[in-house]
Design a protein around this motif. Structure first.
Motif, PDB file in Angstrom:
ATOM      1  N   ASP A  53      46.276  42.434  45.193  1.00  9.06           N
ATOM      2  CA  ASP A  53      45.732  42.967  43.930  1.00  9.06           C
ATOM      3  C   ASP A  53      45.843  44.494  43.874  1.00  9.06           C
ATOM      4  OD1 ASP A  53      45.212  40.708  42.529  1.00  9.06           O
ATOM      5  OD2 ASP A  53      43.045  40.955  42.454  1.00  9.06           O
ATOM      6  N   PHE A  95      49.091  43.800  38.295  1.00  6.33           N
ATOM      7  CA  PHE A  95      48.912  43.970  39.730  1.00  6.33           C
ATOM      8  C   PHE A  95      50.126  43.515  40.526  1.00  6.33           C
ATOM      9  CE2 PHE A  95      44.858  43.596  37.704  1.00  6.33           C
ATOM     10  CZ  PHE A  95      44.005  44.435  38.390  1.00  6.33           C
ATOM     11  N   PRO A 152      49.459  39.885  43.758  1.00  5.85           N
ATOM     12  CA  PRO A 152      48.197  39.325  43.262  1.00  5.85           C
ATOM     13  C   PRO A 152      47.558  38.354  44.244  1.00  5.85           C
ATOM     14  CG  PRO A 152      50.064  38.257  42.199  1.00  5.85           C
ATOM     15  CD  PRO A 152      50.621  39.403  42.989  1.00  5.85           C
ATOM     16  N   ARG A 177      44.238  35.026  41.196  1.00  3.74           N
ATOM     17  CA  ARG A 177      44.805  35.620  39.981  1.00  3.74           C
ATOM     18  C   ARG A 177      46.018  34.823  39.489  1.00  3.74           C
ATOM     19  NH1 ARG A 177      43.995  40.244  37.451  1.00  3.74           N
ATOM     20  NH2 ARG A 177      42.647  41.076  39.057  1.00  3.74           N
ATOM     21  N   LYS A 178      46.592  34.009  40.331  1.00  2.79           N
ATOM     22  CA  LYS A 178      47.768  33.234  39.948  1.00  2.79           C
ATOM     23  C   LYS A 178      47.362  32.013  39.122  1.00  2.79           C
ATOM     24  CE  LYS A 178      50.407  34.729  43.995  1.00  2.79           C
ATOM     25  NZ  LYS A 178      51.155  34.304  45.195  1.00  2.79           N
ATOM     26  N   VAL A 206      50.239  34.435  35.918  1.00  4.66           N
ATOM     27  CA  VAL A 206      49.354  35.368  36.602  1.00  4.66           C
ATOM     28  C   VAL A 206      48.473  36.042  35.544  1.00  4.66           C
ATOM     29  CG1 VAL A 206      50.865  37.407  36.466  1.00  4.66           C
ATOM     30  CG2 VAL A 206      49.310  37.150  38.418  1.00  4.66           C
TER      31      VAL A 206
END
Length: 361
Positions: free
Chosen positions: A322, A339, A342, A346-347, A353
């Motif tokens: 991140d 970012f 990641p 976050r995916k 993403v």
């Protein structure tokens, strides 16, 4: 907590030659109308996404820059695009201009690891400052790029792709900076070692603002202000904006942080700042009020900058993940952050993403 927006990438366009997914290396983002323009640091392409009805971005299209520009190494090496901006119907692009030091590999012998750590290499395509014509497709409403086209604001004028004069290991800007009293001593140092590393680009009229992640000098980060003009045959030259050199310097005291990205909204400049070297640390967004009205060179002290917020970054078991790299103006009240590397959280699925949307006003 920041609002999140999902970015969906096409599986057919998302992997580079080394099988790295575009979502794992996002380095810059630019918002134009219903489109997001993004770049991944290990490619010669830029990516375009389009806003969907649910507020996410998808309908991924990829543009290979070797189709529009004379890249020094064609599509054989990465550009490491670290900044994009749009002005006067041109999409502006900049590579990192940085050297890189090879990483030791744990499975190798100590001697081989030490040898790799002593090796400094470059990619010829990193020395790129260029513009590509951009226009809005009347049918789709999407912005797209081309090698040349009529100027929509002046049909008698032709817009053409062009780039700053350069070679396999340098360009006109770098050659000029070699004699600079502040930057010159850092020209032969890799970016991750506090050497020169351009990671931000903002545009305003004829001005380009280049944000340096390094060098950082006693806590002071550097923004270079330049103007480029046509030099014929697809080339650009630096305009002499000072009597003794073709650039201005602005020093910002970001308390040791380097610049990751720059954006202009109204009269103000927004700065994404984080560690200059390869380490974990605070990443924050700053505002420099009325930056575009500055006429000379400046020393912007901490008290003259607004520290708006910190941006989440990986720590603990997720150290090195991140890493906020790209900043875009999302709307008149919000910025968007993308970012590099990641976190799994976050995916989204196999090819999506999330980006963060941060309220700043």
């Amino acid at each position: 907590m920041a609002k999140q927006v999902t970015l969906h990438f096409d599986p057919e366009l998302s992997l580079n030659k080394e099988e790295k997914h575009v979502r794992d290396g996002l380095s810059t983002v630019l918002h134009t109308g219903d489109n997001l323009w993004l770049s991944c640091d290990e490619r010669t392409t830029i990516e375009r996404l389009t806003r969907q009805q649910d507020g996410s971005f998808g309908n991924h299209r990829s543009f290979c820059l070797s189709d529009y520009l004379q890249l020094p190494d064609g599509s054989n090496s990465e550009i490491d695009i670290e900044g994009m901006g749009m002005e006067n119907n041109y999409l502006w692009l900049i590579g990192s201009h940085s050297l890189k030091r090879k990483k030791p590999r744990k499975h190798q012998s100590v001697a081989k690891q030490m040898h790799r750590l002593a090796q400094v290499v470059t990619d010829p395509n990193r020395y790129l400052i260029a513009r590509v014509p951009v226009y809005k497709d009347k049918k789709s409403g999407d912005y797209t790029i081309c090698k040349e086209c009529p100027d929509p604001n002046n049909p008698g004028r032709t817009l053409r792709a062009a780039q700053l004069k350069g070679s396999h290991n340098s360009n006109v800007l770098l050659e000029t900076l070699r004699n600079d009293e502040h930057i010159g001593p850092f020209m032969h140092i890799p970016g991750k070692d506090n050497g020169i590393d351009i990671e931000g680009l903002a545009t305003s009229g004829n001005k380009l603002y280049l944000g340096l992640r390094g060098p950082v000098l006693r806590g002071w980060a550097i923004i270079l202000e330049v103007e480029l003009e046509d030099d014929g045959e697809g080339l650009l030259r630096l305009k002499q904006i000072k009597p003794d050199r073709p650039y201005k310097k602005h020093f910002l005291h970001l308390k040791g942080k380097g610049i990751r990205e720059l954006r202009i909204m109204g009269n103000d400049m927004y700065i994404l700042a984080g560690p200059t070297m390869d380490l974990d640390g605070v990443i924050a967004v700053y505002r420099w009020r009325n930056a575009i009205h500055v006429t000379g060179e400046t020393m912007v002290h901490t008290a003259d900058l607004e520290r708006l917020c910190e941006v989440p970054h990986g720590h603990g078991a997720e150290t090195g993940k991140d890493k906020a790299e790209g900043l875009a103006v999302y709307d008149e009240h919000n910025l968007m952050v993308v970012f590099d590397s990641p976190r799994d959280a976050r995916k989204v699925g196999e090819h999506g993403v999330t980006a963060d949307v941060i309220k700043v006003d």
